[in-house]
Design a protein around this motif. Structure first.
Motif, PDB file in Angstrom:
ATOM      1  N   THR A 164       5.053 -15.226  15.332  1.00 53.02           N
ATOM      2  CA  THR A 164       4.245 -14.015  15.188  1.00 53.02           C
ATOM      3  C   THR A 164       5.071 -12.840  14.686  1.00 53.02           C
ATOM      4  O   THR A 164       4.502 -11.834  14.264  1.00 53.02           O
ATOM      5  CB  THR A 164       3.604 -13.645  16.541  1.00 53.02           C
ATOM      6  N   ASN A 165       6.384 -12.927  14.733  1.00 58.38           N
ATOM      7  CA  ASN A 165       7.255 -11.862  14.250  1.00 58.38           C
ATOM      8  C   ASN A 165       7.640 -12.145  12.798  1.00 58.38           C
ATOM      9  O   ASN A 165       8.279 -13.148  12.498  1.00 58.38           O
ATOM     10  CB  ASN A 165       8.516 -11.757  15.104  1.00 58.38           C
ATOM     11  N   ILE A 166       7.239 -11.260  11.888  1.00 55.45           N
ATOM     12  CA  ILE A 166       7.547 -11.419  10.472  1.00 55.45           C
ATOM     13  C   ILE A 166       8.821 -10.637  10.175  1.00 55.45           C
ATOM     14  O   ILE A 166       8.845  -9.411  10.286  1.00 55.45           O
ATOM     15  CB  ILE A 166       6.395 -10.920   9.587  1.00 55.45           C
ATOM     16  N   ARG A 167       9.875 -11.341   9.791  1.00 57.17           N
ATOM     17  CA  ARG A 167      11.175 -10.715   9.591  1.00 57.17           C
ATOM     18  C   ARG A 167      11.657 -10.901   8.152  1.00 57.17           C
ATOM     19  O   ARG A 167      11.262 -11.841   7.458  1.00 57.17           O
ATOM     20  CB  ARG A 167      12.201 -11.321  10.564  1.00 57.17           C
ATOM     21  N   ALA A 168      12.520  -9.974   7.721  1.00 58.21           N
ATOM     22  CA  ALA A 168      13.112 -10.064   6.386  1.00 58.21           C
ATOM     23  C   ALA A 168      14.060 -11.254   6.317  1.00 58.21           C
ATOM     24  O   ALA A 168      14.840 -11.490   7.235  1.00 58.21           O
ATOM     25  CB  ALA A 168      13.854  -8.777   6.064  1.00 58.21           C
ATOM     26  N   THR A 169      13.976 -11.989   5.239  1.00 65.23           N
ATOM     27  CA  THR A 169      14.844 -13.154   5.056  1.00 65.23           C
ATOM     28  C   THR A 169      16.058 -12.838   4.188  1.00 65.23           C
ATOM     29  O   THR A 169      16.989 -13.634   4.137  1.00 65.23           O
ATOM     30  CB  THR A 169      14.055 -14.304   4.417  1.00 65.23           C
ATOM     31  N   VAL A 170      16.044 -11.691   3.491  1.00 63.88           N
ATOM     32  CA  VAL A 170      17.176 -11.286   2.647  1.00 63.88           C
ATOM     33  C   VAL A 170      17.381  -9.782   2.799  1.00 63.88           C
ATOM     34  O   VAL A 170      16.527  -9.059   3.329  1.00 63.88           O
ATOM     35  CB  VAL A 170      16.934 -11.620   1.155  1.00 63.88           C
ATOM     36  N   GLU A 171      18.505  -9.318   2.317  1.00 61.91           N
ATOM     37  CA  GLU A 171      18.798  -7.883   2.297  1.00 61.91           C
ATOM     38  C   GLU A 171      18.295  -7.292   0.991  1.00 61.91           C
ATOM     39  O   GLU A 171      18.441  -7.878  -0.074  1.00 61.91           O
ATOM     40  CB  GLU A 171      20.300  -7.656   2.438  1.00 61.91           C
ATOM     41  N   GLY A 172      17.688  -6.097   1.070  1.00 66.32           N
ATOM     42  CA  GLY A 172      17.186  -5.461  -0.140  1.00 66.32           C
ATOM     43  C   GLY A 172      16.241  -4.318   0.167  1.00 66.32           C
ATOM     44  O   GLY A 172      16.247  -3.748   1.260  1.00 66.32           O
ATOM     45  N   THR A 173      15.406  -4.002  -0.823  1.00 66.24           N
ATOM     46  CA  THR A 173      14.428  -2.920  -0.725  1.00 66.24           C
ATOM     47  C   THR A 173      13.027  -3.505  -0.692  1.00 66.24           C
ATOM     48  O   THR A 173      12.711  -4.407  -1.471  1.00 66.24           O
ATOM     49  CB  THR A 173      14.552  -1.966  -1.929  1.00 66.24           C
ATOM     50  N   ILE A 174      12.195  -2.984   0.191  1.00 61.70           N
ATOM     51  CA  ILE A 174      10.793  -3.429   0.252  1.00 61.70           C
ATOM     52  C   ILE A 174      10.040  -2.801  -0.919  1.00 61.70           C
ATOM     53  O   ILE A 174       9.859  -1.585  -0.976  1.00 61.70           O
ATOM     54  CB  ILE A 174      10.140  -3.044   1.582  1.00 61.70           C
ATOM     55  N   LEU A 175       9.630  -3.623  -1.869  1.00 61.67           N
ATOM     56  CA  LEU A 175       8.903  -3.128  -3.038  1.00 61.67           C
ATOM     57  C   LEU A 175       7.429  -2.920  -2.747  1.00 61.67           C
ATOM     58  O   LEU A 175       6.810  -1.974  -3.246  1.00 61.67           O
ATOM     59  CB  LEU A 175       9.051  -4.106  -4.207  1.00 61.67           C
ATOM     60  N   GLU A 176       6.868  -3.797  -1.927  1.00 60.56           N
ATOM     61  CA  GLU A 176       5.414  -3.744  -1.719  1.00 60.56           C
ATOM     62  C   GLU A 176       5.059  -4.373  -0.385  1.00 60.56           C
ATOM     63  O   GLU A 176       5.655  -5.372   0.023  1.00 60.56           O
ATOM     64  CB  GLU A 176       4.711  -4.495  -2.861  1.00 60.56           C
ATOM     65  N   ILE A 177       4.114  -3.752   0.297  1.00 62.02           N
ATOM     66  CA  ILE A 177       3.492  -4.335   1.485  1.00 62.02           C
ATOM     67  C   ILE A 177       1.991  -4.340   1.218  1.00 62.02           C
ATOM     68  O   ILE A 177       1.295  -3.339   1.426  1.00 62.02           O
ATOM     69  CB  ILE A 177       3.819  -3.516   2.762  1.00 62.02           C
ATOM     70  N   PRO A 178       1.476  -5.449   0.685  1.00 65.28           N
ATOM     71  CA  PRO A 178       0.076  -5.473   0.241  1.00 65.28           C
ATOM     72  C   PRO A 178      -0.949  -5.594   1.362  1.00 65.28           C
ATOM     73  O   PRO A 178      -2.151  -5.642   1.078  1.00 65.28           O
ATOM     74  CB  PRO A 178       0.032  -6.700  -0.674  1.00 65.28           C
ATOM     75  N   VAL A 179      -0.520  -5.689   2.626  1.00 66.93           N
ATOM     76  CA  VAL A 179      -1.457  -5.819   3.744  1.00 66.93           C
ATOM     77  C   VAL A 179      -1.383  -4.574   4.614  1.00 66.93           C
ATOM     78  O   VAL A 179      -0.435  -3.807   4.565  1.00 66.93           O
ATOM     79  CB  VAL A 179      -1.148  -7.074   4.591  1.00 66.93           C
ATOM     80  N   ARG A 180      -2.414  -4.392   5.426  1.00 61.33           N
ATOM     81  CA  ARG A 180      -2.480  -3.277   6.360  1.00 61.33           C
ATOM     82  C   ARG A 180      -2.797  -3.817   7.747  1.00 61.33           C
ATOM     83  O   ARG A 180      -3.238  -4.951   7.901  1.00 61.33           O
ATOM     84  CB  ARG A 180      -3.555  -2.269   5.922  1.00 61.33           C
ATOM     85  N   GLU A 181      -2.557  -2.975   8.739  1.00 70.81           N
ATOM     86  CA  GLU A 181      -2.846  -3.393  10.110  1.00 70.81           C
ATOM     87  C   GLU A 181      -4.333  -3.722  10.252  1.00 70.81           C
ATOM     88  O   GLU A 181      -5.197  -2.955   9.817  1.00 70.81           O
ATOM     89  CB  GLU A 181      -2.443  -2.288  11.082  1.00 70.81           C
ATOM     90  N   GLY A 182      -4.596  -4.868  10.828  1.00 70.23           N
ATOM     91  CA  GLY A 182      -5.976  -5.327  10.971  1.00 70.23           C
ATOM     92  C   GLY A 182      -6.378  -6.364   9.947  1.00 70.23           C
ATOM     93  O   GLY A 182      -7.416  -7.025  10.114  1.00 70.23           O
ATOM     94  N   ASP A 183      -5.592  -6.515   8.876  1.00 74.68           N
ATOM     95  CA  ASP A 183      -5.902  -7.533   7.857  1.00 74.68           C
ATOM     96  C   ASP A 183      -5.653  -8.931   8.417  1.00 74.68           C
ATOM     97  O   ASP A 183      -4.729  -9.148   9.197  1.00 74.68           O
ATOM     98  CB  ASP A 183      -5.040  -7.325   6.615  1.00 74.68           C
ATOM     99  N   GLN A 184      -6.474  -9.856   7.990  1.00 73.21           N
ATOM    100  CA  GLN A 184      -6.301 -11.247   8.381  1.00 73.21           C
ATOM    101  C   GLN A 184      -5.398 -11.941   7.364  1.00 73.21           C
ATOM    102  O   GLN A 184      -5.545 -11.747   6.153  1.00 73.21           O
ATOM    103  CB  GLN A 184      -7.643 -11.973   8.465  1.00 73.21           C
ATOM    104  N   VAL A 185      -4.443 -12.729   7.862  1.00 71.05           N
ATOM    105  CA  VAL A 185      -3.496 -13.411   6.979  1.00 71.05           C
ATOM    106  C   VAL A 185      -3.565 -14.912   7.228  1.00 71.05           C
ATOM    107  O   VAL A 185      -3.978 -15.371   8.296  1.00 71.05           O
ATOM    108  CB  VAL A 185      -2.058 -12.900   7.202  1.00 71.05           C
TER     109      VAL A 185
END
Length: 381
Positions: free
Chosen positions: A175-196
Protein backbone atom coordinates in the motif's frame (compact mmCIF):
# COMPACT_ATOMS: atom_id res chain seq x y z
CA UNK A 1 -13.95 76.06 -93.88
CA UNK A 2 -12.39 72.91 -95.29
CA UNK A 3 -9.05 74.69 -95.65
CA UNK A 4 -9.08 75.74 -92.00
CA UNK A 5 -9.74 72.17 -90.85
CA UNK A 6 -6.99 70.97 -93.15
CA UNK A 7 -4.48 73.43 -91.70
CA UNK A 8 -5.46 72.46 -88.17
CA UNK A 9 -4.90 68.75 -88.88
CA UNK A 10 -1.56 69.49 -90.49
CA UNK A 11 -0.55 71.54 -87.45
CA UNK A 12 -1.51 68.76 -85.06
CA UNK A 13 0.50 66.22 -87.06
CA UNK A 14 3.54 68.49 -87.08
CA UNK A 15 3.33 69.08 -83.33
CA UNK A 16 2.92 65.34 -82.70
CA UNK A 17 5.95 64.56 -84.85
CA UNK A 18 8.01 67.14 -83.01
CA UNK A 19 6.97 65.77 -79.60
CA UNK A 20 7.77 62.19 -80.62
CA UNK A 21 11.18 63.24 -81.93
CA UNK A 22 11.95 65.13 -78.73
CA UNK A 23 10.87 62.19 -76.57
CA UNK A 24 12.98 59.77 -78.61
CA UNK A 25 16.05 62.00 -78.39
CA UNK A 26 15.62 62.49 -74.63
CA UNK A 27 15.13 58.77 -74.01
CA UNK A 28 18.22 57.77 -75.95
CA UNK A 29 20.30 60.47 -74.34
CA UNK A 30 20.20 58.62 -71.00
CA UNK A 31 23.39 56.81 -70.15
CA UNK A 32 23.45 52.99 -70.54
CA UNK A 33 23.36 50.78 -67.44
CA UNK A 34 26.84 50.09 -66.14
CA UNK A 35 27.36 46.63 -64.69
CA UNK A 36 29.72 46.07 -61.80
CA UNK A 37 31.96 43.02 -61.52
CA UNK A 38 33.14 40.83 -58.67
CA UNK A 39 36.05 38.44 -58.36
CA UNK A 40 35.69 34.86 -57.09
CA UNK A 41 37.30 34.40 -53.67
CA UNK A 42 38.45 31.68 -51.28
CA UNK A 43 36.14 30.87 -48.37
CA UNK A 44 34.60 28.08 -46.28
CA UNK A 45 31.09 26.72 -46.84
CA UNK A 46 28.93 24.78 -44.43
CA UNK A 47 25.68 23.25 -45.63
CA UNK A 48 23.35 23.00 -42.65
CA UNK A 49 19.88 21.79 -41.86
CA UNK A 50 17.62 22.37 -38.87
CA UNK A 51 15.72 19.59 -37.11
CA UNK A 52 12.77 20.52 -34.94
CA UNK A 53 12.02 18.53 -31.82
CA UNK A 54 12.10 18.73 -28.04
CA UNK A 55 14.27 18.03 -25.01
CA UNK A 56 13.29 15.04 -22.88
CA UNK A 57 14.98 13.19 -20.01
CA UNK A 58 17.02 10.20 -21.08
CA UNK A 59 15.39 7.99 -18.46
CA UNK A 60 11.79 8.36 -17.28
CA UNK A 61 10.49 5.90 -14.71
CA UNK A 62 6.77 5.33 -14.16
CA UNK A 63 5.82 4.30 -10.64
CA UNK A 64 2.89 1.85 -10.61
CA UNK A 65 1.10 0.11 -7.70
CA UNK A 66 1.36 -3.57 -6.90
CA UNK A 67 -2.20 -3.66 -5.57
CA UNK A 68 -5.52 -2.11 -6.60
CA UNK A 69 -7.30 0.37 -4.40
CA UNK A 70 -7.96 4.07 -3.78
CA UNK A 71 -5.35 6.80 -3.32
CA UNK A 72 -5.58 7.63 0.39
CA UNK A 73 -2.75 10.16 0.69
CA UNK A 74 -0.18 11.81 -1.61
CA UNK A 75 2.98 12.99 0.13
CA UNK A 76 4.91 14.57 -2.76
CA UNK A 77 4.27 17.23 -5.41
CA UNK A 78 5.33 17.61 -9.02
CA UNK A 79 8.82 19.09 -9.18
CA UNK A 80 9.98 17.61 -5.86
CA UNK A 81 13.38 15.95 -5.69
CA UNK A 82 13.19 12.39 -4.37
CA UNK A 83 15.59 9.62 -3.49
CA UNK A 84 15.10 5.92 -3.92
CA UNK A 85 12.74 4.67 -1.20
CA UNK A 86 11.00 8.00 -0.50
CA UNK A 87 7.27 7.61 0.19
CA UNK A 88 5.19 9.17 -2.57
CA UNK A 89 1.64 8.00 -1.84
CA UNK A 90 -0.43 5.51 0.13
CA UNK A 91 -3.21 3.30 -1.18
CA UNK A 92 -6.31 2.26 0.73
CA UNK A 93 -7.26 -1.27 -0.22
CA UNK A 94 -10.85 -2.00 -1.21
CA UNK A 95 -10.95 -5.83 -1.06
CA UNK A 96 -13.03 -7.99 -3.33
CA UNK A 97 -15.85 -9.45 -1.23
CA UNK A 98 -15.62 -12.90 -2.81
CA UNK A 99 -11.83 -13.11 -2.36
CA UNK A 100 -12.17 -11.85 1.22
CA UNK A 101 -14.80 -14.47 2.02
CA UNK A 102 -12.67 -17.26 0.53
CA UNK A 103 -9.65 -16.15 2.54
CA UNK A 104 -11.74 -16.03 5.73
CA UNK A 105 -12.99 -19.57 5.04
CA UNK A 106 -9.46 -20.81 4.49
CA UNK A 107 -8.42 -19.41 7.88
CA UNK A 108 -11.37 -21.17 9.55
CA UNK A 109 -10.51 -24.50 7.87
CA UNK A 110 -6.89 -24.15 8.95
CA UNK A 111 -7.98 -23.51 12.56
CA UNK A 112 -10.20 -26.64 12.55
CA UNK A 113 -7.41 -28.75 11.07
CA UNK A 114 -4.92 -27.44 13.63
CA UNK A 115 -7.25 -28.10 16.57
CA UNK A 116 -7.88 -31.66 15.41
CA UNK A 117 -4.17 -32.31 14.87
CA UNK A 118 -3.38 -30.79 18.24
CA UNK A 119 -5.70 -33.22 20.04
CA UNK A 120 -4.11 -36.19 18.29
CA UNK A 121 -0.62 -34.85 18.97
CA UNK A 122 -1.20 -34.34 22.71
CA UNK A 123 -2.84 -37.78 23.12
CA UNK A 124 0.00 -39.59 21.35
CA UNK A 125 2.60 -37.55 23.21
CA UNK A 126 1.35 -38.99 26.48
CA UNK A 127 1.53 -42.49 25.00
CA UNK A 128 5.03 -41.81 23.70
CA UNK A 129 6.14 -40.66 27.14
CA UNK A 130 4.90 -44.02 28.57
CA UNK A 131 6.69 -45.96 25.81
CA UNK A 132 3.47 -47.25 24.25
CA UNK A 133 4.14 -45.94 20.68
CA UNK A 134 7.37 -45.83 18.76
CA UNK A 135 9.44 -42.72 18.12
CA UNK A 136 8.73 -42.93 14.38
CA UNK A 137 4.95 -42.78 14.85
CA UNK A 138 5.26 -39.86 17.26
CA UNK A 139 7.51 -37.89 14.87
CA UNK A 140 4.99 -38.29 12.04
CA UNK A 141 2.22 -36.88 14.25
CA UNK A 142 4.44 -33.98 15.30
CA UNK A 143 5.16 -33.18 11.63
CA UNK A 144 1.41 -33.08 10.87
CA UNK A 145 0.87 -30.77 13.83
CA UNK A 146 3.63 -28.37 12.72
CA UNK A 147 2.31 -28.33 9.13
CA UNK A 148 -1.21 -27.53 10.36
CA UNK A 149 0.16 -24.63 12.44
CA UNK A 150 2.08 -23.29 9.43
CA UNK A 151 -0.99 -23.59 7.19
CA UNK A 152 -2.98 -21.51 9.68
CA UNK A 153 -0.27 -18.84 9.72
CA UNK A 154 -0.20 -18.68 5.90
CA UNK A 155 -3.99 -18.45 5.69
CA UNK A 156 -4.06 -15.60 8.22
CA UNK A 157 -1.33 -13.73 6.27
CA UNK A 158 -3.23 -14.11 2.99
CA UNK A 159 -6.38 -12.85 4.67
CA UNK A 160 -4.57 -9.74 5.92
CA UNK A 161 -3.05 -9.06 2.48
CA UNK A 162 -6.47 -9.20 0.82
CA UNK A 163 -8.06 -7.12 3.56
CA UNK A 164 -5.34 -4.49 4.13
CA UNK A 165 -2.87 -4.88 1.29
CA UNK A 166 -0.06 -6.24 3.43
CA UNK A 167 0.53 -8.88 6.09
CA UNK A 168 1.93 -6.31 8.54
CA UNK A 169 2.79 -2.63 9.01
CA UNK A 170 6.32 -2.73 7.58
CA UNK A 171 7.69 -0.06 5.24
CA UNK A 172 7.65 -2.57 2.37
CA UNK A 173 3.87 -2.87 2.41
CA UNK A 174 2.23 -2.90 -1.04
CA UNK A 175 0.00 0.00 0.00
CA UNK A 176 3.03 2.31 0.30
CA UNK A 177 4.07 3.71 -3.09
CA UNK A 178 7.76 4.60 -2.97
CA UNK A 179 10.29 6.04 -5.42
CA UNK A 180 12.41 3.39 -7.10
CA UNK A 181 15.09 5.81 -8.40
CA UNK A 182 16.58 9.17 -7.52
CA UNK A 183 15.39 12.15 -9.55
CA UNK A 184 12.69 14.78 -10.04
CA UNK A 185 8.96 14.05 -10.02
CA UNK A 186 7.77 15.20 -13.45
CA UNK A 187 4.12 14.29 -13.10
CA UNK A 188 1.61 12.90 -10.63
CA UNK A 189 -1.41 12.14 -12.82
CA UNK A 190 -3.62 10.91 -9.93
CA UNK A 191 -5.28 12.70 -7.03
CA UNK A 192 -6.41 11.61 -3.60
CA UNK A 193 -9.55 9.54 -3.94
CA UNK A 194 -8.72 8.22 -7.42
CA UNK A 195 -9.04 4.50 -7.96
CA UNK A 196 -5.90 2.75 -9.23
CA UNK A 197 -5.26 -0.65 -10.79
CA UNK A 198 -2.31 -2.88 -9.98
CA UNK A 199 0.28 -3.79 -12.60
CA UNK A 200 0.28 -7.42 -13.74
CA UNK A 201 0.84 -9.58 -16.80
CA UNK A 202 -2.44 -8.46 -18.37
CA UNK A 203 -2.57 -4.79 -17.36
CA UNK A 204 0.18 -2.17 -17.22
CA UNK A 205 -1.52 -0.57 -14.22
CA UNK A 206 -2.19 3.02 -13.22
CA UNK A 207 0.78 5.41 -13.17
CA UNK A 208 1.12 7.04 -9.76
CA UNK A 209 4.12 9.23 -10.61
CA UNK A 210 6.78 9.76 -13.28
CA UNK A 211 10.37 10.32 -12.11
CA UNK A 212 13.34 11.36 -14.24
CA UNK A 213 16.95 12.44 -13.86
CA UNK A 214 16.94 16.02 -15.19
CA UNK A 215 20.73 16.18 -15.38
CA UNK A 216 20.72 13.74 -18.30
CA UNK A 217 18.72 15.12 -21.25
CA UNK A 218 18.46 14.15 -24.91
CA UNK A 219 17.22 15.97 -28.00
CA UNK A 220 14.55 14.09 -29.93
CA UNK A 221 13.65 15.40 -33.37
CA UNK A 222 12.99 14.51 -37.00
CA UNK A 223 14.77 15.15 -40.30
CA UNK A 224 13.62 14.83 -43.88
CA UNK A 225 14.55 11.76 -45.95
CA UNK A 226 16.52 13.95 -48.35
CA UNK A 227 18.99 14.86 -45.59
CA UNK A 228 19.13 11.75 -43.41
CA UNK A 229 21.63 9.99 -45.72
CA UNK A 230 24.16 12.76 -45.05
CA UNK A 231 24.02 12.34 -41.25
CA UNK A 232 26.44 10.28 -39.21
CA UNK A 233 26.35 9.20 -35.58
CA UNK A 234 28.74 11.41 -33.64
CA UNK A 235 27.92 14.58 -35.61
CA UNK A 236 27.95 17.66 -33.32
CA UNK A 237 24.67 19.53 -32.88
CA UNK A 238 23.81 23.02 -31.71
CA UNK A 239 20.56 23.13 -29.72
CA UNK A 240 18.49 26.32 -29.47
CA UNK A 241 15.58 26.44 -27.04
CA UNK A 242 12.47 28.43 -27.76
CA UNK A 243 11.83 29.05 -24.06
CA UNK A 244 15.39 30.10 -23.19
CA UNK A 245 16.56 32.95 -25.41
CA UNK A 246 20.23 33.47 -26.08
CA UNK A 247 21.28 30.01 -24.85
CA UNK A 248 22.84 27.42 -27.13
CA UNK A 249 23.52 23.90 -25.91
CA UNK A 250 26.03 21.46 -27.36
CA UNK A 251 24.93 17.94 -28.27
CA UNK A 252 26.18 14.90 -30.15
CA UNK A 253 24.05 12.84 -32.53
CA UNK A 254 23.72 9.33 -31.10
CA UNK A 255 20.82 7.69 -32.97
CA UNK A 256 19.28 7.75 -36.45
CA UNK A 257 16.09 5.74 -36.92
CA UNK A 258 16.39 2.92 -39.48
CA UNK A 259 12.73 3.40 -40.47
CA UNK A 260 10.96 6.57 -41.52
CA UNK A 261 7.44 7.75 -40.73
CA UNK A 262 5.29 9.45 -43.36
CA UNK A 263 3.89 12.78 -42.19
CA UNK A 264 1.86 15.09 -44.44
CA UNK A 265 3.23 13.45 -47.56
CA UNK A 266 6.91 13.55 -46.50
CA UNK A 267 8.98 10.79 -44.89
CA UNK A 268 10.60 11.85 -41.61
CA UNK A 269 13.31 10.01 -39.67
CA UNK A 270 13.68 10.23 -35.90
CA UNK A 271 17.04 11.31 -34.49
CA UNK A 272 18.38 11.59 -30.94
CA UNK A 273 21.31 13.50 -29.50
CA UNK A 274 23.00 13.58 -26.09
CA UNK A 275 22.75 17.13 -24.71
CA UNK A 276 25.33 18.77 -22.45
CA UNK A 277 23.20 20.46 -19.80
CA UNK A 278 24.68 23.63 -18.30
CA UNK A 279 24.55 24.06 -14.54
CA UNK A 280 23.36 27.68 -14.83
CA UNK A 281 20.51 26.87 -17.24
CA UNK A 282 17.34 25.30 -15.84
CA UNK A 283 15.89 22.89 -18.38
CA UNK A 284 12.32 21.60 -18.17
CA UNK A 285 11.25 18.36 -19.78
CA UNK A 286 9.41 18.88 -23.04
CA UNK A 287 11.02 22.20 -24.07
CA UNK A 288 10.68 22.69 -27.83
CA UNK A 289 14.09 22.93 -29.48
CA UNK A 290 15.80 23.26 -32.84
CA UNK A 291 18.98 21.36 -33.63
CA UNK A 292 21.40 22.74 -36.23
CA UNK A 293 23.31 19.99 -38.06
CA UNK A 294 26.20 20.40 -40.50
CA UNK A 295 25.42 18.16 -43.49
CA UNK A 296 28.51 19.02 -45.50
CA UNK A 297 31.53 21.26 -44.98
CA UNK A 298 34.40 22.38 -47.23
CA UNK A 299 37.29 24.65 -46.29
CA UNK A 300 39.38 26.97 -48.48
CA UNK A 301 37.42 26.58 -51.71
CA UNK A 302 36.75 28.98 -54.59
CA UNK A 303 33.28 30.56 -54.25
CA UNK A 304 31.13 33.31 -55.70
CA UNK A 305 27.87 34.84 -54.45
CA UNK A 306 25.00 32.65 -55.59
CA UNK A 307 23.23 35.73 -57.02
CA UNK A 308 25.84 35.93 -59.81
CA UNK A 309 24.76 32.59 -61.28
CA UNK A 310 22.45 32.26 -64.27
CA UNK A 311 20.91 29.04 -65.64
CA UNK A 312 20.43 28.11 -69.28
CA UNK A 313 16.74 27.97 -70.16
CA UNK A 314 17.17 24.85 -72.31
CA UNK A 315 19.85 22.79 -70.53
CA UNK A 316 19.41 24.25 -67.03
CA UNK A 317 23.22 24.34 -66.76
CA UNK A 318 24.78 27.14 -64.66
CA UNK A 319 26.86 29.90 -66.22
CA UNK A 320 28.18 33.39 -65.54
CA UNK A 321 29.33 36.30 -67.68
CA UNK A 322 32.88 37.58 -67.27
CA UNK A 323 34.36 40.84 -68.50
CA UNK A 324 36.44 40.93 -71.68
CA UNK A 325 39.16 43.50 -71.35
CA UNK A 326 38.72 46.59 -69.15
CA UNK A 327 35.50 46.78 -67.15
CA UNK A 328 34.78 50.22 -68.65
CA UNK A 329 34.16 48.62 -72.02
CA UNK A 330 31.20 46.72 -70.55
CA UNK A 331 31.81 43.75 -72.81
CA UNK A 332 31.02 40.35 -71.33
CA UNK A 333 31.15 36.78 -72.52
CA UNK A 334 29.35 33.68 -71.25
CA UNK A 335 31.36 31.17 -69.24
CA UNK A 336 29.91 27.79 -68.25
CA UNK A 337 30.83 26.70 -64.72
CA UNK A 338 30.56 23.60 -62.56
CA UNK A 339 29.22 24.27 -59.09
CA UNK A 340 29.40 22.34 -55.79
CA UNK A 341 27.81 22.89 -52.41
CA UNK A 342 26.00 26.06 -51.40
CA UNK A 343 24.98 27.59 -48.09
CA UNK A 344 22.32 29.82 -49.68
CA UNK A 345 24.65 32.82 -49.90
CA UNK A 346 27.83 31.57 -51.57
CA UNK A 347 28.27 28.65 -53.94
CA UNK A 348 31.36 26.54 -54.63
CA UNK A 349 32.96 26.83 -58.08
CA UNK A 350 34.43 23.45 -58.97
CA UNK A 351 35.66 24.50 -62.42
CA UNK A 352 35.27 27.26 -64.99
CA UNK A 353 36.58 30.30 -63.06
CA UNK A 354 39.73 31.60 -61.43
CA UNK A 355 40.29 34.25 -58.80
CA UNK A 356 41.36 36.75 -61.45
CA UNK A 357 38.10 36.55 -63.45
CA UNK A 358 35.75 39.51 -63.24
CA UNK A 359 32.20 38.15 -62.92
CA UNK A 360 29.28 40.31 -63.99
CA UNK A 361 26.91 41.41 -61.23
CA UNK A 362 23.39 40.92 -62.57
CA UNK A 363 20.22 42.95 -62.11
CA UNK A 364 21.90 46.31 -61.56
CA UNK A 365 19.33 49.02 -61.04
CA UNK A 366 20.00 52.76 -61.13
CA UNK A 367 18.19 55.15 -58.79
CA UNK A 368 15.80 57.57 -60.49
CA UNK A 369 16.95 61.19 -60.18
CA UNK A 370 14.60 63.73 -58.70
CA UNK A 371 14.52 65.90 -61.81
CA UNK A 372 13.80 62.95 -64.08
CA UNK A 373 11.04 61.80 -61.74
CA UNK A 374 9.32 65.23 -61.92
CA UNK A 375 9.62 65.34 -65.72
CA UNK A 376 8.08 61.88 -65.97
CA UNK A 377 5.14 62.97 -63.84
CA UNK A 378 4.62 66.10 -66.02
CA UNK A 379 4.71 64.01 -69.20
CA UNK A 380 2.24 61.57 -67.72
CA UNK A 381 -0.16 64.36 -66.73
Amino acid sequence: MNKIVKYILIGILVLGALWAAAFFIKTNSKSAITYEVQNPFISNIEKKTVATGKLIPEDEIEIKPQISGIIEKIYKEEGDEVKSGDLIAMIKVVPNEQSLNQARGRVRNAELALNNTKVEFERNKALFDKGVISSQDFNELKLQYDQAAQELENAQADYQIIRRGSAGGSSSANTNIRATVEGTILEIPVREGDQVIETNNFNEGTTIATIADMSSMIFEGKVDEGEVAKLEVGTPLKINLGAVEGEELDAVLRFIAPKGIEETGAVQFKIEGDVEVKDDVFIRAGYSANASLVLEKKDSILVIPEALLQFDKETDEPYVEIAEGPVENQQFERKDVEIGISDGVNVEIVSGLTESDKVKVWNKTEPIKKGEDEETEEETS
